[in-house]
Scaffold this active site. Structure first.
Site, PDB file in Angstrom:
ATOM      1  N   THR B 138       2.182  -4.005   8.309  1.00 30.45           N
ATOM      2  CA  THR B 138       1.949  -2.722   8.395  1.00 30.45           C
ATOM      3  C   THR B 138       1.127  -2.331   7.157  1.00 30.45           C
ATOM      4  O   THR B 138       0.858  -3.014   6.449  1.00 30.45           O
ATOM      5  CB  THR B 138       3.115  -2.005   8.501  1.00 30.45           C
ATOM      6  N   ASP B 139       0.500  -0.963   7.329  1.00 26.47           N
ATOM      7  CA  ASP B 139      -0.174  -0.341   6.041  1.00 26.47           C
ATOM      8  C   ASP B 139       0.777  -0.605   4.979  1.00 26.47           C
ATOM      9  O   ASP B 139       0.010  -1.025   3.924  1.00 26.47           O
ATOM     10  CB  ASP B 139      -0.363   0.989   6.423  1.00 26.47           C
ATOM     11  N   CYS B 140       1.962  -0.311   4.802  1.00 25.29           N
ATOM     12  CA  CYS B 140       2.707  -0.198   3.643  1.00 25.29           C
ATOM     13  C   CYS B 140       3.268  -1.696   3.445  1.00 25.29           C
ATOM     14  O   CYS B 140       3.838  -2.154   2.182  1.00 25.29           O
ATOM     15  CB  CYS B 140       3.758   0.533   3.794  1.00 25.29           C
ATOM     16  N   TYR B 141       3.294  -2.584   4.330  1.00 27.63           N
ATOM     17  CA  TYR B 141       3.763  -3.975   4.117  1.00 27.63           C
ATOM     18  C   TYR B 141       2.824  -4.875   4.937  1.00 27.63           C
ATOM     19  O   TYR B 141       3.061  -5.291   5.943  1.00 27.63           O
ATOM     20  CB  TYR B 141       5.409  -4.304   4.816  1.00 27.63           C
ATOM     21  N   PRO B 142       1.834  -5.291   4.193  1.00 32.85           N
ATOM     22  CA  PRO B 142       0.660  -5.804   4.854  1.00 32.85           C
ATOM     23  C   PRO B 142       0.736  -7.371   5.106  1.00 32.85           C
ATOM     24  O   PRO B 142       0.053  -7.883   6.046  1.00 32.85           O
ATOM     25  CB  PRO B 142      -0.569  -5.772   3.823  1.00 32.85           C
TER      26      PRO B 142
END
Lengths: 136, 399
Positions: B138-142
């Site tokens: 994800t954007d916060c957990y790439p």
């Protein structure tokens, strides 16, 4: 301490004609009883024998024939208990056909009598913490 | 005579409390009489150590750099499936979880040499465990992949959380069929050749407090070699079963949900075990202190193996088909004698629960109390008991 074991000795072709067993008996003071053998010159051979003698000489003799290039297999296997893994539950008690496990009535500790054991191995898979092991 | 938990705790702190194990109290009461024993003895300690399948642990791993969101991804610990339905760095593993490549029962009986219970044992033993994880990014957990060793000492939290432990009584398993059975109750030989049981009997925590008058939410206990707590009733908790005159259930009845810090536990009391043909699980050590608040509570702790009856159940038909039939009732005294008579035939017995280890737990808890290392707690809420409308339900399948 005098010991005796049944062994299978496999001779690779290059040493079939060497006097390995003669050296073993003469130099290590061991006695033997050949149970079965097949040795053909320049081909692989094997001998099944029961080898007996004092423990230290027996060990030295085994070291000699191993270093001479003979491959050894044991005909006898024994079951040992890893006391660190054993939890003393007693699941082994009723699966053992030779009644090698005894529950001490007061403490409920489970003892294993190696002398009664016939090394069938039923306890090995039945033991939940896998504390029973084959040794050759 | 009535004592309070506060009074007993005061004596524990002063090193003056009188503690007896659930074995010892039987002799003490016989020698001194009930009332005298109830006055003199402050706490009775119990213990049990056996396979308890509804056990597991959860962890917070600390965040990787860059971050990875395990929640909704996939993760294994030493190849054993872990559950990733929580937040980014939280992971849960159940005692019965298996590696994907375990052959299961493809060749019967499967060996199940390694599973979630073994992972928990290895962590507790301080050994490194391999975590392999994948995520969708994800954007916060790439981050999408992780492959690292972890160690219990490096985790933020490592918590043992068992939804059902310490069953109050349990089935005795037999096999009426012509073929060998491989069950969670061990190997059952054909034609009633053996019987397996799984309870510490007179030492078992809930058999010494049959109506749970002292054990409730918040009760501090011995758990896996460390300190734990009762947090709820266990799953399948069912106080509404047939009982003997002494109040002791004659069937599996109450259970406990327990929790504790895994970091202070030890592998002697959390042992990964394998049930041939069934699966991998965890043997858990639990000990519960019973405060002797009254003559009545003392009386319950005097229960001995000959007073506790267990149901004999056929695991070839009755159990798998969920039939209610019980073949007979047998006392733990008879079970521990090595054999008992079933329909006129001698049946050899074996235990899956370690009585010697149960006794060791009761003695350890006694020593902790004597040394003032362990104080009793007042439950914040009792567990459901008789009359609390507990109904044991079965699964009704529908579409």
């Amino acid at each position: 301490m005098k010991i005796s074991h049944k062994l299978v000795l496999h001779f690779p072709p290059r040493i079939v004609e060497q006097p390995v067993i003669n050296n073993l008996i003469k130099n290590y003071d061991l006695s033997f009883n050949i149970l079965k053998a097949s040795i053909i010159p320049n081909q692989e051979g094997y001998v099944v024998l029961e080898l007996s003698g004092e423990q230290d000489k027996y060990d030295a003799g085994i070291e000699y024939i191993t270093s001479a290039g003979v491959k050894i297999e044991s005909l006898s296997r024994s079951v040992l208990r890893n006391d660190e893994r054993c939890t003393g539950c007693g699941a082994c008690v009723s699966v053992c056909p030779s009644r090698s496990f005894i529950v001490e009535p007061q403490t409920r500790l489970v003892s294993f009598d190696n002398n009664r054991c016939v090394a069938c191995g039923l306890c090995i898979k039945a033991c939940p913490p896998r504390a029973m092991e084959f040794h050759f | 005579m009535a004592k309070t938990i506060e009074e007993i705790n005061e004596k524990i702190k002063q090193g003056k409390a009188v503690i007896a194990t659930a074995e010892e109290i039987i002799g003490i009461a016989r020698d001194k009489g009930m009332s005298c024993a109830a006055r003199e003895v402050d706490v009775v300690t119990t213990g049990t150590f056996g396979p308890m399948c509804s056990s597991g642990a959860y962890f917070n791993l600390g965040h990787a750099k860059p971050r990875i969101k395990l929640g909704g991804g996939k993760a294994t610990l030493n190849d054993v499936q872990a559950y990733t339905g929580y937040a980014a760095a939280d992971l849960l593993i159940g005692a019965n979880a298996l590696p994907d490549d375990d052959p299961r029962n493809r060749v019967r009986p499967g060996e199940f040499n390694y599973g979630g219970g073994h992972v928990i044992e290895e962590l507790v033993a301080g050994r490194d465990v391999r975590l392999v994880a994948s995520a969708y990014g994800t954007d916060c957990y790439p981050r999408k992949n992780l492959d690292t060793l972890i160690n219990i000492n490096d985790l933020n939290e490592a918590v043992l959380f068992n939804p059902r432990n310490a069953y109050q009584n349990y089935n005795v398993a037999v096999n009426s069929s012509e073929k060998m059975l491989y069950t969670y109750m061990g190997i059952l030989k054909p034609r009633f050749a053996n019987a397996n049981y799984c309870s510490a009997g007179q030492l078992s925590p809930l058999l010494n407090d049959p109506y749970l008058k002292t054990i409730g939410i918040g009760t501090r206990i011995f758990l896996g070699g460390g300190i734990g707590y009762v947090v709820w009733n266990g799953t399948q908790h069912n106080p509404e079963v047939t009982r003997s005159d002494n109040g002791v259930p004659k069937r599996g009845a109450s259970t406990l949900a327990v929790i504790g810090d895994l970091k202070q536990m030890c592998p002697r009391w959390l042992r990964g075990v394998s049930m041939l043909g069934y699966g991998a699980t965890l043997a858990v050590g639990i000990g519960v202190p019973i405060p002797i608040l009254s003559d009545e509570i003392l009386n319950y702790t005097l229960v001995s193996d000959s007073d506790i009856l267990a149901p004999v159940v056929d695991y070839s038909s009755t159990f798998p088909q969920r039939e209610p039939e019980v073949l007979a009732e047998v006392s733990y005294a008879d079970l521990k004698s090595g054999s008992f008579k079933l329909n006129g035939k001698d049946v050899a017995t074996a235990s899956l629960s370690s009585y010697s280890r149960a006794a060791e737990i009761a003695v350890t808890l006694k020593e902790w109390l004597q040394q003032g290392k362990f104080l009793l707690t007042q439950p914040v809420k009792p567990l459901p008991s008789i009359g609390d409308s507990i109904v044991s339900k079965v699964l009704n399948e529908r579409s």
